[in-house]
Enzyme design. Structure first.
Site, PDB file in Angstrom:
ATOM      1  N   ASP A 183      31.696   5.137 -86.452  1.00 43.28           N
ATOM      2  CA  ASP A 183      31.652   5.019 -85.004  1.00 43.28           C
ATOM      3  C   ASP A 183      30.237   5.270 -84.502  1.00 43.28           C
ATOM      4  OD1 ASP A 183      34.383   4.652 -85.070  1.00 43.28           O
ATOM      5  OD2 ASP A 183      34.837   6.771 -84.724  1.00 43.28           O
ATOM      6  N   ARG A 184      29.933   4.747 -83.321  1.00 40.47           N
ATOM      7  CA  ARG A 184      28.578   4.857 -82.776  1.00 40.47           C
ATOM      8  C   ARG A 184      28.066   6.299 -82.796  1.00 40.47           C
ATOM      9  NH1 ARG A 184      27.769   3.531 -76.552  1.00 40.47           N
ATOM     10  NH2 ARG A 184      28.979   5.463 -76.462  1.00 40.47           N
TER      11      ARG A 184
END
Length: 376
Positions: A183-184
């Site tokens: 995830d970012r």
């Protein structure tokens, strides 16, 4: 002569870090998109004795920055050359020993279907050979292009490092090299592939559950068992399409996460205490650890999507406390056992340091692992 040598020695202190990582003043993630619009590759040059008193255009031609002197002139006129951090104003500016010259070289436009390279995004590479690489992704970096992130992703950085044609494309033209995602706002270790065959083999290792991926996370509350396993289905939420949720519907995909407690922290006036876990992924569903921790009542600290509480009760953390600290697998081509560890980054380490006085003690596993991954 001695004065010249002194000037050159002083300048050399600038050259080494610059050639490694742009003077180590790496751009923040929010700057990646703006910088990538330049579509250029930045190089640094140190003026030595051969360039002392030489015109800027002649110096660039001497260093073969561009194919011809006239091309170097166009580069200067386009505002792509800097002397000692100041934009060059004339092709005829004379250089002095020790001057620092920076040039933004224009890059050719990518071919149709290719994503552009972004040379401004640093890659923290922990292993690399002709088939694959292992890297540590910084928090805030999106893995591949999506809405709002076209040129400021890990995939763009991989294209800059390897070249678009030297990456695997099984995941799609806009995801070169990507084997699995983080995830970012999750940091830590990832694997990327340089060809389709290696990419397929690495994905098979994940599918067969023999690519060992372990994460560190700090969660809300007191996790009572020292270890446990969570097995559920995970599907996209019908209420919020940005979220995933535990589900028993036919379309849900099996997700398996095991965890081990490393350290527990006592409750405070504004919280229920915290627990540091190591999580082991046997599957790779979107947001898997975050969804599973919420499902068992212990959401990840700092998680804006699945968490709870305000900024203060989340210890001031503005991204989820989730870090891919360990990865291990058999190299699909050479058979070599690849094992890499990545200690906690400073922002997460600072959170644990702030909780040190509230520690209720480490488990046996915590005593074994924390010296490698936390190093308080």
């Amino acid at each position: 002569m001695l004065e010249d040598i002194g000037r050159l020695a002083a300048a050399l202190s600038w050259l080494l870090p610059y050639t490694r990582a742009m003077d180590q003043s790496l751009p923040t993630t929010s700057q990646y998109a703006d910088m990538s619009a330049v579509n250029s590759r930045r190089i640094g040059l140190l003026v030595g004795l051969e360039g002392d008193g030489v015109r800027l255009d002649s110096f660039l031609a001497l260093k073969q920055v561009m194919p011809s002197r006239s091309a170097c002139v166009h580069l200067i006129e386009d505002g792509r050359a800097y002397i000692n951090d100041t934009p060059a104003t004339s092709k005829s500016e004379e250089l002095r020993l020790g001057d620092r010259v920076v040039v933004d070289l224009p890059l050719p436009a990518p071919k149709p279907g290719e994503i552009p390279p972004n040379f401004m995004i640093p890659l923290d590479i922990r292993f690399e050979d002709e088939w694959l690489l292992v890297l540590s992704k910084q928090a805030g970096l999106v893995c591949h292009p999506s809405a709002g992130h076209i040129t400021d992703t890990l995939a763009n950085a991989l294209v800059a490092h390897c070249g678009y044609s030297h990456l695997g494309h099984l995941q799609g033209e806009d995801r070169p090299g990507i084997v699995h995602r983080l995830d970012r706002d999750t940091s830590g270790l990832m694997v990327a592939a340089k060809d389709d065959q290696t990419q397929r083999a690495l994905q098979d290792l994940i599918r067969l559950r023999i690519l060992d991926r372990r994460y560190l996370t700090l969660v809300w509350g007191y996790v009572a068992p020292d270890e446990g396993s969570i097995t559920t289905g995970i599907a996209r939420s019908r209420r919020n399409r940005l979220k995933m949720t535990v589900s028993e519907e036919p379309g849900a995909r099996e997700a398996i996460t095991t965890f081990r407690v490393l350290e527990r922290f006592e409750a405070g006036r504004r919280d229920e205490g915290y627990t540091l876990l190591e999580c082991h992924l046997y599957t790779g569903r979107t947001h898997q650890i975050r969804v599973h921790m919420r499902h068992v009542g212990h959401p990840v600290i700092g998680d804006a999507l699945y968490g709870r509480g305000d900024l203060k009760s989340n210890l001031g953390l503005e991204r989820q406390f989730l870090h891919s600290w360990h990865i291990a697998f058999a190299h699909p081509v050479t058979g070599e056992r690849i094992v890499r560890a990545d200690p906690l980054p400073k922002d997460l380490l600072d959170i644990l340091r702030g909780l040190k006085e509230r520690s209720m003690g480490r488990t046996a596993v915590g005593d074994e692992l924390c010296s490698q991954i936390v190093d308080l």
